[in-house]
Scaffold this active site. Structure first.
Site, PDB file in Angstrom:
ATOM      1  N   CYS A 171       0.835  -1.216   0.000  1.00 33.03           N
ATOM      2  CA  CYS A 171       0.000   0.000   0.000  1.00 33.03           C
ATOM      3  C   CYS A 171       0.860   1.252   0.000  1.00 33.03           C
ATOM      4  CB  CYS A 171      -0.925   0.020   1.221  1.00 33.03           C
ATOM      5  SG  CYS A 171      -2.060  -1.361   1.254  1.00 33.03           S
ATOM      6  N   ARG A 175      -7.834  -4.654  -3.093  1.00 28.90           N
ATOM      7  CA  ARG A 175      -7.443  -3.475  -3.886  1.00 28.90           C
ATOM      8  C   ARG A 175      -8.445  -3.295  -5.021  1.00 28.90           C
ATOM      9  NH1 ARG A 175      -2.433  -2.648  -1.727  1.00 28.90           N
ATOM     10  NH2 ARG A 175      -1.558  -4.563  -0.881  1.00 28.90           N
TER      11      ARG A 175
HETATM   12  C1  BEZ Z   1       0.610  -4.594   1.860  1.00 24.56           C
HETATM   13  O1  BEZ Z   1       1.814  -4.772   1.876  1.00 24.56           O
HETATM   14  O2  BEZ Z   1       0.107  -3.545   1.459  1.00 24.56           O
HETATM   15  C2  BEZ Z   1      -0.291  -5.676   2.343  1.00 24.56           C
HETATM   16  C3  BEZ Z   1       0.109  -6.989   2.148  1.00 24.56           C
HETATM   17  C4  BEZ Z   1      -0.704  -7.999   2.607  1.00 24.56           C
HETATM   18  C5  BEZ Z   1      -1.902  -7.699   3.228  1.00 24.56           C
HETATM   19  C6  BEZ Z   1      -2.292  -6.391   3.374  1.00 24.56           C
HETATM   20  C7  BEZ Z   1      -1.489  -5.369   2.918  1.00 24.56           C
END
Ligand code: BEZ
Length: 234
Positions: A51, A134
């Site tokens: 993110c 997402r």
């Molecule tokens: C992330 O790195 O944004 C992420 C990875 C796994 C689950 C939720 C967020």
């Protein structure tokens, strides 16, 4: 009790309305965005690496989207103070792929109750019960959903593709055409399929140097990159 299904808004439908608190104050969606294209997108959680890479990339490209009359609105099911702390950390501490001191100035919605996430079908229990996937919704200036994309938690989005989508949709509207695979401004566009035998014949027999027919139902024409950008980029 039957599980309540969270149905996503579909292409061609009006975007569901909501009021929300964001990092830029309260918003009334999509009313506040009438007249603009909008990308409403969700991310799973603040202070997570994928993110963070996405927000830095999107914030860096925001000016380009704005020039195409497109505004960005983010959402996660975290609270406002988490959002503020995360965006401050991004600006003050994170340097990534040449991006640093990145200020996220587009609104990030707090959605602890998951009200908006559920309205937009952003919760996918098979992936996570506590985090939105997402999701991306591209809305036109009338608040109609024009494109929907979903990515899982582990997969960062391609923001060049989001930009391409916005430009391609606007090009299709402005020139009454469709855009072929991998289209970019300057590439040939597809003219509406012939709706009668007469038009099909005319197309196949035409000597117009600007138009090319691969067959009667598959005709393209040239629109220069300059023509496209002049119409879309402000
Ligand atoms: C992330 O790195 O944004 C992420 C990875 C796994 C689950 C939720 C967020």
């Amino acid at each position: 009790m039957e599980e309540q299904r969270n149905v996503m808004p579909r292409i061609g439908e009006k975007a569901p309305e909501f009021k929300a608190i964001t990092t830029q104050g309260e918003i009334n969606f999509p009313t506040d965005y009438k007249g603009s294209w909008v990308i409403l997108f969700s991310h799973p959680a603040d202070f997570t690496p994928v993110c963070t890479s996405e927000f830095m990339t999107f914030a860096t490209m925001e000016k380009d989207f704005n020039k195409a009359n497109c505004k960005l609105v983010g959402l996660s099911v975290d609270g406002l103070y988490s959002h503020i702390a995360w965006l401050r950390t991004i600006k003050e501490k994170i340097e990534y792929k040449g991006m640093k001191n990145v200020e996220v100035t587009f609104p990030l919605i707090e959605d602890i109750t998951m009200e908006v996430a559920k309205k937009y079908g952003m919760m996918m229990p098979g992936e996570s019960n506590t985090k939105a996937v997402r999701a991306v919704f591209v809305l036109d200036p009338k608040g109609i959903v024009r494109t929907v994309l979903y990515y899982p938690l582990s997969l960062g989005r391609n923001f060049d593709e989001l930009y391409r989508i916005v430009i391609a949709l606007q090009t299709a509207d402005a020139f009454n055409v469709a855009t072929p695979a991998d289209w970019r401004p300057g590439d040939e566009v597809i003219v509406p399929t012939a709706g009668s035998c007469g038009v099909a014949k005319e197309r196949m027999e035409s000597n117009d140097a600007n138009t090319k027919c691969y067959d009667w139902f598959f005709c393209t024409k040239k629109i220069s990159k300059e023509e496209v950008l002049k119409k879309i980029i402000k």
